[in-house]
Design a protein around this motif. Structure first.
Motif, short mmCIF file in Angstrom:
data_model
loop_
_atom_site.label_atom_id
_atom_site.label_comp_id
_atom_site.label_asym_id
_atom_site.label_seq_id
_atom_site.Cartn_x
_atom_site.Cartn_y
_atom_site.Cartn_z
N GLN A 262 0.67 3.27 6.61
CA GLN A 262 0.76 2.88 5.20
C GLN A 262 2.22 2.71 4.82
OE1 GLN A 262 -0.21 5.47 1.56
NE2 GLN A 262 -2.08 4.26 1.82
N SER A 264 4.87 1.63 1.68
CA SER A 264 4.95 1.58 0.23
C SER A 264 6.15 0.73 -0.19
CB SER A 264 5.09 3.00 -0.34
OG SER A 264 5.13 2.98 -1.73
N THR A 448 1.73 -1.08 -3.24
CA THR A 448 2.73 -1.06 -4.28
C THR A 448 2.72 0.31 -4.95
OG1 THR A 448 2.38 -3.42 -4.66
CG2 THR A 448 3.61 -2.21 -6.34
N ALA A 449 3.85 1.01 -4.87
CA ALA A 449 3.94 2.40 -5.34
C ALA A 449 3.73 2.50 -6.85
CB ALA A 449 5.29 2.99 -4.96
N SER A 454 -2.36 2.61 -5.31
CA SER A 454 -2.27 3.92 -4.65
C SER A 454 -3.60 4.64 -4.70
CB SER A 454 -1.18 4.76 -5.33
OG SER A 454 0.08 4.14 -5.21
#
Length: 466
Positions: A262, A264, A448-449, A454
């Motif tokens: 993963q 970010s 995309t943080a 998330s």
């Protein structure tokens, strides 16, 4: 007692009052029940496999049971290629036999569910109907069945769907076509094979197993459980889950070793400002109405309100805008560029959530693209070039998530997707088919943080690889 098939139901004529699962039909003054009760009634009456018989019923009296419902033939088939089944495939077939040839087998994508289906067809020894969710899968099954059994079938393998309407002793169809015609052909098959059986509990599709007398039934899937819980309906219509293997049980020996990574990325300052504004507008509306959006009923209630509440409609638009910002974040594309360069010698599939984004990726990075809008000939050509290595990368939306045999892929990159565990497992399965070099497969998620992505990623990853 006489059993008759009547447009997807069974007429049970001259039956004792003790006969189970039936209702009185005043129109014909006889008992009637759903066709899938055929085997249950024959077992209740005696030896269901022998045609007409004398049987001592549960009421203690001896009756003649005349079976005119059965219109399916015995069918002795042997696969042309005698391939030794893998240990887990043999165990799955044995478990299915032990459950009276009724039930579902859950195996990861790429582990040979179609091969298991061929073994079951040969083992059952009766005519068979194979039901698939898409025309592409129908064509794949038709080719496989033809290669395995075609020379033993005078009339070949039948096709019901995609413009064809040819019924033979071994026929493949789609869920949509089977639903339309099962009341007509439900007495002509002794085995029902439902590929991607998790589709079957849909209200219309559920009529397929209900309106056929097939005493033998096999469901195949990599992802049995449904978010709506309706997979529970399958046990009565198809039989229980009789065998299950998880991805991690087969990785290394029968599937590629794999790792999930993963990654970010941050929104730009401009993207962050716009995202926060849209997301907050959406959250304010949801919180004020106390919707539980992680449950299907809660989300359906939210959508229902948006149809007549202007503020709800604006909240839905805000949600869609926020999702689009997170999905298409500029730094995602930078990261994708890095990964494509890193894996230039691999076979890479880039997964997106919708067609528009897939086409954008295709144009930006000059990749062939497959979506639901891609016609069959073009899709076949792209996949063949991908198999031979002429194309080493391709972009797709959701059309390759399920069922389609994607050859030789060993790297997957998820740019966007749903919270569905099923979708995640299917995308992982696209890259797990074993290859000669035995290199580990990799599945990247670019998230995309500090956005909805998330939470979506966390939910879809829960329990998939265990």
């Amino acid at each position: 007692m006489r059993l008759e098939f009547d447009e997807g139901t069974l007429l049970v004529r001259d039956a004792p009052d003790t006969v189970p699962h039936v209702e009185w039909d005043d129109r014909v003054e006889e008992y009637r029940t759903q066709a899938y009760r055929y085997r249950t009634l024959r077992e209740w009456a005696g030896d269901w496999s022998d045609g007409d018989d004398q049987a001592t019923l549960s009421d203690g009296f001896t009756h003649t049971v005349e079976d005119t419902a059965r219109n399916y033939p015995d069918l002795a088939l042997t696969p042309t290629l005698q391939i030794e089944p893998r240990d887990y495939q043999q165990a799955a077939l044995d478990a299915w036999r032990d459950h009276d040839r009724q039930g579902t087998v859950v195996l990861p994508t790429g582990s040979g569910k179609t091969f298991l289906g061929l073994q079951a067809i040969a083992d059952a020894g009766v005519s068979a109907l194979v039901v698939t969710p898409t025309i592409d899968l129908m064509n794949q099954w038709h080719a496989t069945l033809t290669n395995a059994f075609g020379e033993q079938l005078p009339d070949g393998v039948g096709v019901l769907g995609g413009g064809s309407h040819e019924i033979t002793d071994l026929t493949v169809t789609t869920y949509d076509s089977a639903y339309r015609y099962i009341d007509e052909y439900g007495d002509q098959f002794g085995l029902l094979v439902a590929d991607e059986v998790h589709h079957l509990p849909a209200p219309t599709y559920l009529q397929i197993p209900e309106m056929t007398i097939a005493p033998y039934r096999l469901g195949l899937t990599a992802t049995y459980e449904r978010a709506d819980g309706n997979h529970d309906r399958l046990e009565d219509r198809m039989g229980p889950v009789v065998y299950r293997e998880a991805v991690d049980d087969l990785a290394g020996d029968f599937l590629s070793e794999y790792e999930t990574i993963q990654m970010s990325v941050e929104l730009t300052a401009e993207e962050r400002t716009e995202y926060d504004e849209e997301y907050q507008l959406y959250r304010d509306y949801v919180d004020s109405h106390d919707f539980d959006l992680w449950k299907e009923q809660g989300y359906q209630e939210f959508l229902k309100r948006t149809s007549y509440d202007p503020q709800g409609r604006r909240a839905l638009i805000a949600k869609q805008r926020a999702e689009r910002i997170a999905r298409t974040a500029a730094k995602k594309l930078d990261t994708l560029d890095t990964l494509l360069k890193r894996h230039h010698d691999d076979r890479v599939i880039v997964f997106t959530a919708n067609n528009d984004f897939a086409y954008d990726i295709s144009q930006e990075f000059i990749l062939p693209c497959i979506t639901h809008q891609t016609d069959t000939d073009e899709r076949t050509e792209i996949l063949e070039r991908f198999r031979t290595g002429e194309y080493s990368m391709l972009a797709t939306s959701q059309v390759l998530d399920e069922g389609i045999d994607v050859p030789a892929a060993n790297v997957g990159i998820i740019l966007s997707g749903s919270a569905s565990k099923r979708q995640y497992a299917q995308r992982l399965g696209r890259i797990l088919r074993p290859t000669d070099d035995r290199q580990p497969a990799r599945l990247y998620e670019i998230i995309t943080a500090d956005t909805m992505e998330s939470y979506v990623s966390q939910r879809r990853r829960q329990g998939v690889a265990t």
